[in-house]
Design a protein around this motif. Structure first.
Motif, PDB file in Angstrom:
ATOM      1  N   ARG A  72     -11.976  64.868   7.013  1.00 51.05           N
ATOM      2  CA  ARG A  72     -11.346  64.317   6.062  1.00 51.05           C
ATOM      3  C   ARG A  72      -9.906  63.857   6.403  1.00 51.05           C
ATOM      4  N   VAL A  73      -9.419  62.770   6.398  1.00 50.50           N
ATOM      5  CA  VAL A  73      -8.109  62.546   6.773  1.00 50.50           C
ATOM      6  C   VAL A  73      -7.390  62.123   5.381  1.00 50.50           C
ATOM      7  N   GLU A  74      -6.412  62.814   5.093  1.00 45.02           N
ATOM      8  CA  GLU A  74      -5.516  62.292   3.954  1.00 45.02           C
ATOM      9  C   GLU A  74      -4.200  61.485   4.431  1.00 45.02           C
ATOM     10  N   ASP A  75      -3.839  60.570   3.638  1.00 40.94           N
ATOM     11  CA  ASP A  75      -3.054  59.577   3.859  1.00 40.94           C
ATOM     12  C   ASP A  75      -1.530  59.574   3.432  1.00 40.94           C
ATOM     13  N   GLU A 107      -7.096  61.863  -3.119  1.00 37.13           N
ATOM     14  CA  GLU A 107      -7.211  62.576  -2.339  1.00 37.13           C
ATOM     15  C   GLU A 107      -7.570  64.188  -2.675  1.00 37.13           C
ATOM     16  N   ARG A 108      -7.343  64.580  -3.875  1.00 34.53           N
ATOM     17  CA  ARG A 108      -7.504  65.856  -4.503  1.00 34.53           C
ATOM     18  C   ARG A 108      -8.798  65.587  -4.938  1.00 34.53           C
ATOM     19  N   LEU A 142     -11.973  68.124  -3.482  1.00 32.58           N
ATOM     20  CA  LEU A 142     -12.838  68.995  -4.445  1.00 32.58           C
ATOM     21  C   LEU A 142     -14.159  68.535  -4.108  1.00 32.58           C
ATOM     22  N   SER A 143     -14.468  67.381  -4.117  1.00 31.61           N
ATOM     23  CA  SER A 143     -16.010  66.924  -3.967  1.00 31.61           C
ATOM     24  C   SER A 143     -16.484  67.488  -2.899  1.00 31.61           C
ATOM     25  N   TYR A 144     -15.765  67.457  -1.629  1.00 36.34           N
ATOM     26  CA  TYR A 144     -16.245  68.174  -0.541  1.00 36.34           C
ATOM     27  C   TYR A 144     -16.520  69.612  -0.298  1.00 36.34           C
TER      28      TYR A 144
END
Length: 68
Positions: free
Chosen positions: A41-44, A59-60, A64-66
């Motif tokens: 997962r890459v945050e922007d 993103e949060r 959380l879902s992952y």
């Protein structure tokens, strides 16, 4: 797209057991599945606040879902 096209062209002659379209498609598939953008997962978010980079609501929720 241009990177995957160059990987395809390289793959058409890279394997001993197959050549042509099948070999090119094989190498492109390997490249896609080992890409960091596929595996992680890459945050922007980029703005810094108090020495940290706060995540957006999306993103949060995604993290959380992952986690769950």
């Amino acid at each position: 797209l241009t990177e995957y096209l160059s990987v395809y062209q390289l793959g058409t002659t890279s394997f001993d057991d197959s050549t042509g379209f099948a070999a090119g498609a094989r190498l492109v598939l390997e490249a896609m599945l080992t890409s960091p953008y596929f595996l992680y997962r890459v945050e922007d978010s980029t703005e810094v606040a108090a020495g940290t980079i706060p995540l957006s609501g999306f993103e949060r929720a995604s993290r959380l879902s992952y986690f769950l």
